[in-house]
Structures are given as C-alpha cells and as structure tokens.
Write an enzyme that holds these catalytic residues in place. Structure first.
Site, PDB file in Angstrom:
ATOM      1  N   PHE A 106     -11.631   1.880   3.832  1.00 29.58           N
ATOM      2  CA  PHE A 106     -10.234   1.945   3.427  1.00 29.58           C
ATOM      3  C   PHE A 106      -9.711   0.509   3.216  1.00 29.58           C
ATOM      4  O   PHE A 106     -10.089  -0.427   4.129  1.00 29.58           O
ATOM      5  CB  PHE A 106      -9.429   2.698   4.640  1.00 29.58           C
ATOM      6  CG  PHE A 106      -8.001   2.638   4.377  1.00 29.58           C
ATOM      7  CD1 PHE A 106      -7.367   3.891   3.694  1.00 29.58           C
ATOM      8  CD2 PHE A 106      -7.038   1.659   4.719  1.00 29.58           C
ATOM      9  CE1 PHE A 106      -5.871   3.845   3.409  1.00 29.58           C
ATOM     10  CE2 PHE A 106      -5.770   1.855   4.406  1.00 29.58           C
ATOM     11  CZ  PHE A 106      -5.313   2.762   3.720  1.00 29.58           C
TER      12      PHE A 106
ATOM     13  N   ASP B  12     -13.351  -7.155   4.069  1.00 30.39           N
ATOM     14  CA  ASP B  12     -12.083  -6.739   4.455  1.00 30.39           C
ATOM     15  C   ASP B  12     -11.794  -6.823   5.861  1.00 30.39           C
ATOM     16  O   ASP B  12     -12.445  -5.834   6.597  1.00 30.39           O
ATOM     17  CB  ASP B  12     -11.840  -5.157   4.029  1.00 30.39           C
ATOM     18  CG  ASP B  12     -10.337  -4.716   4.215  1.00 30.39           C
ATOM     19  OD1 ASP B  12      -9.851  -5.114   5.083  1.00 30.39           O
ATOM     20  OD2 ASP B  12     -10.199  -3.635   3.729  1.00 30.39           O
TER      21      ASP B  12
ATOM     22  N   LYS C 102      -2.230  -7.290   9.186  1.00 29.10           N
ATOM     23  CA  LYS C 102      -2.056  -6.645  10.380  1.00 29.10           C
ATOM     24  C   LYS C 102      -1.833  -7.506  11.535  1.00 29.10           C
ATOM     25  O   LYS C 102      -0.502  -8.317  11.670  1.00 29.10           O
ATOM     26  CB  LYS C 102      -3.388  -5.668  10.867  1.00 29.10           C
ATOM     27  CG  LYS C 102      -3.156  -4.242  10.031  1.00 29.10           C
ATOM     28  CD  LYS C 102      -4.353  -3.416  10.330  1.00 29.10           C
ATOM     29  CE  LYS C 102      -4.548  -2.167   9.482  1.00 29.10           C
ATOM     30  NZ  LYS C 102      -3.103  -1.199   9.825  1.00 29.10           N
TER      31      LYS C 102
END
Length: 403
Positions: free
Chosen positions: A138, A223, A252
């Site tokens: 993702f 990532d 995040k």
C-alpha cells in the site's frame, strides 16, 4: 456560532467513501480519548500510526501555538525557518542529503516514484521507466500510488492505469530476480507491510533486493510512511535492517497528527528534480514543520527508542497470552509499536468484528486486512495504559469467541 453535530450527520453531508464508527471522539490526552458522551477509550490505533506522541502532547502543543503566532503559510517561492530546521535534522539523522516536503504519505510516494523515473530516464534513456512493487503493498490513494500499490481493490474501477508497473510476491527474492531487468527504474518496498497485514521483510530479502537494484542500476525506494519516525524501534526501519535505500518516504508519525510528508534522498538523485519539475502548495508548511521538528526532538532519543522496544515486548507478551488463552490468534508479528495479531483459521475474515468488540469495551484498535488486528499506539504510551488496554482487549476477544 458552533453547531451541534452527531454521527448521523456523516450520512447526510459526507461523501460515502468511509464507514466511521458510531461514536465521535472530541477530546484526547496521552493515550486516552473521550467521545461526545464522555465515554473514555484507550487508544491503541494512534490514528493509523499517526499520533506518535499520543494526544495533546505538551511539546507539540507548544510548538504549534508558538508558530501559529508567527507565520502560518508562505508560498514555495519562499522558504521558512521551521522547514529548514526540520530538513537539517532529517538529513543529519539519516542517509539522506536532501528533503522534499509535502502533506501526506501518498504525496511523498508520488514524488518518490516520479523522481525515480526522472532519474532513470535522465541517466539511462526513455526505456528505463518500469517500477516493481509487491503484492498486498500500500503506497497511497493517488492514481499513480494505487497503481504501484499491490491491492487491486484500491485501483480497480477507475479505468486504464499508468503503465510500467509490475507486482511480485513480497519477501520472495527469486520473484524479484525473475522480474527485474535493465528497464527497471526502481523497486519499491515497505520494510514492514502495514495495510498488507503487518508483515516484516526478512533481513536476507532486503539485502538481496539492494544487491539486485545495484546490479541493474535501479533505485531502491523504501516506503516508511507507516514504519518511520520511531515506529520500528529505530528512527527508520532501514536502520534495523542495515539496508540503505536510495529514496525513503515518511509521513504519519512525522507530524504526530499534523499533516506532513517527506521524501528523503541523496544529492545525486535529488538534482534530477530541478526547478519547476515538481511541487506542492502546502509542502513545507511552517506549522506542520514546527510540529514535526518537535516530534523528532522527542522521538529521536536513546530513551524513547529503547522504550519503544520495551513496550513492543509488553504488547507481544499480552497478545501471546490472550492467543494462548482464547485460540483466536495464530501468530503475533510486527516490529516496534506496529504489531499484528493474525487471526486463527476459525476466525479468518473477522478482523472487523474484533475491532467493533474492542470499541464496545472502550478500546480503539485497527485491522490490517480482514485477517489481522493491528496495533499502532503512541510511541510513549505508559505501561499502565498498555495493561489496561489489553485487559479490555481480552474481554473483547472473549466476547467474539463466545459469540
């Protein structure tokens, strides 16, 4: 004048792409949250690994309010002090020489993928543009990032996708050997697959990926949107593995709840993003960067990072005990304060049931797909809150098992 709102308003005024819980949090302090009725919850979700220091952390509140009295926003025809300070701290703490700021993990990945292709085409010609990613990965919700992400449920239904993207099995070096070629611009890997089920890569796999990228003159992109800024127990997970990428994306936890993303890379690669090649109106926002600098100052210390590893052990001990007592979970896995409880065969597909039951017990947890209950709490969550939350989680698990 303020207006009274309720969960029912969501179904009247919001686009229906989310299905939020039936309660609305209105206040948070540390790892506790209260809803509109005054009910208290222990927060093991962290806003999906975002609230790195919990809710209303004094250092973050101070940074935000002080910067709010100075300057909120300038265009990217100017720079600003918080952005420069944050970039310097990221460069000093990592492999990177250069930083690009944006507003989210998807934007950081979008920038990384564009830069990887630009570098490859500039260096090696127009045929070197392919990106290799992994199944169940993702990387965000823009059209390019859902295409690179290996979950068709997020990319299907929007018409033709960008070309030049391959997907191979995760943690499978043989699959990469078969797929990589001189046309490969970049290989994109999550050191721990988050949405894909909290699945860590093996050290041997990541070292092998690095070697194959070097052999084929391809960039290695990590990532670290979910694993970065202490979540793994190191500032970034690549440090846990001893494998250095060419490009790293972060978001995040970086903002501790304030929207910010960053792409980190080397000077040699960064120069391929010359003036005008990429941009972001809000990227490098002074408010966001001031808060992120405060997050980094708290997280990137030996005390906090050691505490994350100790808290991982505490979580894992509780989860393994609950698994043994109830038979609900087949495995507990993860790294640092990103953990997944993998459902046993009898409960496959029911992760949301466990999440809903937990909420009824006053606990916020997540799922990572239908078969994994995910935990991504504050990196400084007190041990007492871990113990209380796990007592509530055990009651929730027993309710699902009994039901």
């Amino acid at each position: 004048m303020s207006q009274t709102v309720s969960r029912a308003d969501f179904d009247q005024v919001m686009v229906p792409n989310y299905a939020p819980a039936d309660y609305i949090p209105v206040k948070g302090s540390g790892s506790r949250v209260w809803d509109q009725t005054g009910r208290e919850y222990v927060d093991f979700a962290g806003g999906i690994a975002v609230n790195a220091l919990g809710h209303a952390h004094p250092a973050l509140v101070k940074a935000l309010t002080e910067q709010a009295q100075k300057v909120w926003h300038v265009s990217n025809s100017l720079t600003n002090e918080p952005a420069l300070r944050l970039a310097r701290k990221l460069v000093d703490a990592t492999f990177a020489d250069r930083v690009f700021f944006c507003n989210s993990g998807a934007e950081a990945n979008e920038a990384a993928f564009k830069l990887a292709r630009k570098w490859a085409i500039d260096q090696h010609g127009s045929e070197k543009y392919e990106i290799i990613s992994t199944t169940n990965s993702f990387h965000g919700r823009t059209f390019f990032t859902v295409t690179v992400g290996g979950q068709p449920k997020y990319s299907d239904g929007f018409g033709p996708r960008p070309t030049g993207v391959k997907h191979i099995a995760y943690n499978d070096l043989a699959a990469l050997k078969a797929a990589i070629s001189d046309k490969t611009a970049a290989v994109v890997i999550e050191p721990v697959q988050g949405e894909g089920g909290v699945l860590p890569a093996s050290v041997e796999y990541l070292k092998g990926v690095r070697e194959l990228c070097d052999q084929h003159k391809a960039l290695l992109v990590f990532d670290e949107v979910q694993t970065g800024v202490g979540r793994s127990g190191s500032l970034y997970a690549y440090m846990e593995y001893g494998v250095t990428p060419d490009i790293l994306t972060s978001a995040k936890s970086l903002g501790g709840g304030f929207p910010i993303g960053a792409m980190l890379t080397t000077e040699a690669i960064a120069k391929h993003f010359g003036v005008g090649t990429h941009g972001s109106t809000y990227g490098g926002n002074p408010l966001a960067c001031a808060v992120a600098e405060a997050v980094l100052d708290v997280v990137n210390t030996p005390e906090t990072l050691a505490g994350i590893k100790a808290k991982h052990a505490r979580f894992a001990d509780h989860l393994n005990r609950i698994a043994n007592a109830t038979g609900a979970f087949a495995e507990v896995r993860g790294m640092g304060l990103l953990l997944g409880a993998v459902l046993a065969d009898a409960y496959k597909g029911r992760a949301k049931d466990f999440m809903t039951a937990a909420a009824k017990e006053g606990l916020m947890v997540l799922q990572a797909g239908p078969d994994v209950v995910r935990f991504a709490p504050s990196l400084v969550i007190p041990d007492a809150d871990i113990d209380e939350g796990m007592a509530r989680f055990e009651r929730a698990v027993r309710a699902v098992v009994a039901g």
